[in-house]
Design a protein around this motif. Sequence first.
Motif, short mmCIF file in Angstrom:
data_model
loop_
_atom_site.label_atom_id
_atom_site.label_comp_id
_atom_site.label_asym_id
_atom_site.label_seq_id
_atom_site.Cartn_x
_atom_site.Cartn_y
_atom_site.Cartn_z
N ILE A 1 -2.54 4.45 2.67
CA ILE A 1 -3.60 4.84 1.49
C ILE A 1 -3.95 3.37 0.81
CG2 ILE A 1 -4.18 5.81 -0.89
CD1 ILE A 1 -3.06 7.72 1.74
N PRO A 2 -5.02 2.65 1.53
CA PRO A 2 -5.41 1.21 1.20
C PRO A 2 -6.11 1.42 -0.08
CG PRO A 2 -6.88 2.12 3.13
CD PRO A 2 -5.95 3.36 2.67
N TYR A 3 -6.91 2.31 -0.59
CA TYR A 3 -7.67 2.15 -1.84
C TYR A 3 -6.81 2.86 -2.78
CZ TYR A 3 -10.90 0.74 2.05
OH TYR A 3 -11.30 0.06 2.92
N PRO A 4 -6.74 2.36 -3.99
CA PRO A 4 -6.24 3.04 -5.05
C PRO A 4 -6.88 4.37 -5.58
CG PRO A 4 -6.40 0.48 -5.45
CD PRO A 4 -6.99 0.89 -4.40
N GLN A 5 -8.18 4.28 -5.47
CA GLN A 5 -8.69 5.50 -5.83
C GLN A 5 -8.70 6.78 -5.04
OE1 GLN A 5 -10.37 2.74 -4.79
NE2 GLN A 5 -11.98 2.90 -3.34
N ASP A 6 -8.14 6.55 -3.70
CA ASP A 6 -7.57 7.75 -2.96
C ASP A 6 -6.15 8.01 -3.31
OD1 ASP A 6 -9.86 7.41 -1.49
OD2 ASP A 6 -9.19 6.25 0.03
N ALA B 1 0.93 -1.20 -0.22
CA ALA B 1 0.12 0.08 -0.10
C ALA B 1 0.67 1.34 0.02
CB ALA B 1 -0.84 0.06 1.19
N LYS C 1 5.49 3.61 -1.29
CA LYS C 1 5.35 2.13 -1.05
C LYS C 1 6.35 1.61 -1.00
CE LYS C 1 3.63 -0.43 -4.98
NZ LYS C 1 2.53 -1.17 -5.53
#
Length: 156
Positions: free
Chosen positions: A107-112, A12, A66
Motif C-alpha cells: 500500500i504505497p499511498y497513506p490515503q489507501d 510501506a 509493515k
Amino acid sequence: MGRKRREWIPHAYHHIYSRGNNRQNIFCDETDMQEAFRLLTMIHNETPISICAFCFMTNHYHLLLKTEEVSISKIMGIFNKRYTDYFNGRYRHVGHVFQQRFNSSPIPYPQDLLQVSKYIHRNPISTKKPMVVRMEHYPYSSYKFYKNANYYPYHF
C-alpha cells in the motif's frame, strides 16, 4: 524456474492474506484464533513490525502490516510455519494447511490505508451470511481497537 520474488517495500504497509487449502477452515474455534493472535504478538515482540489491522476468519486471514528491517516474506514464513505446526499437531492433520503462499499487496499511498483497513474489518459482516450484526461484535479483528480507543486488551 523459481517463483517470482514477493514485492517488499520497506516503510510501506502491505495487505497480506492467505486462505486454507481447498478453502478448508484453518481456525476452527476460539483456541485457534487465540493461537494465531499469540503467534502474531510473539513475532511482533521478536521483530520490529507495525500492525495496522488484522482479521482472522474461519478459513482465511487478513493482515495490514509493515516492516522496515525484515522482509514480509520472512515474517509471513515464520507465521505460517508456526501456525501450520500448531494446526497439524492439534488436529493430527498431515499436508498443507494453507492453499498457497500468502498473497500480499503493498500500500504505497497513506490515503489507501483507510480503504484497505475498512475492507479487512468488514470481512465478518461481508460474508453471504454475516458472522455478526456489527463489526465491533467480532472478537477476532482489530476493529474494536479503532471503535473504542479505551478497549485494548492485547499489547502490540
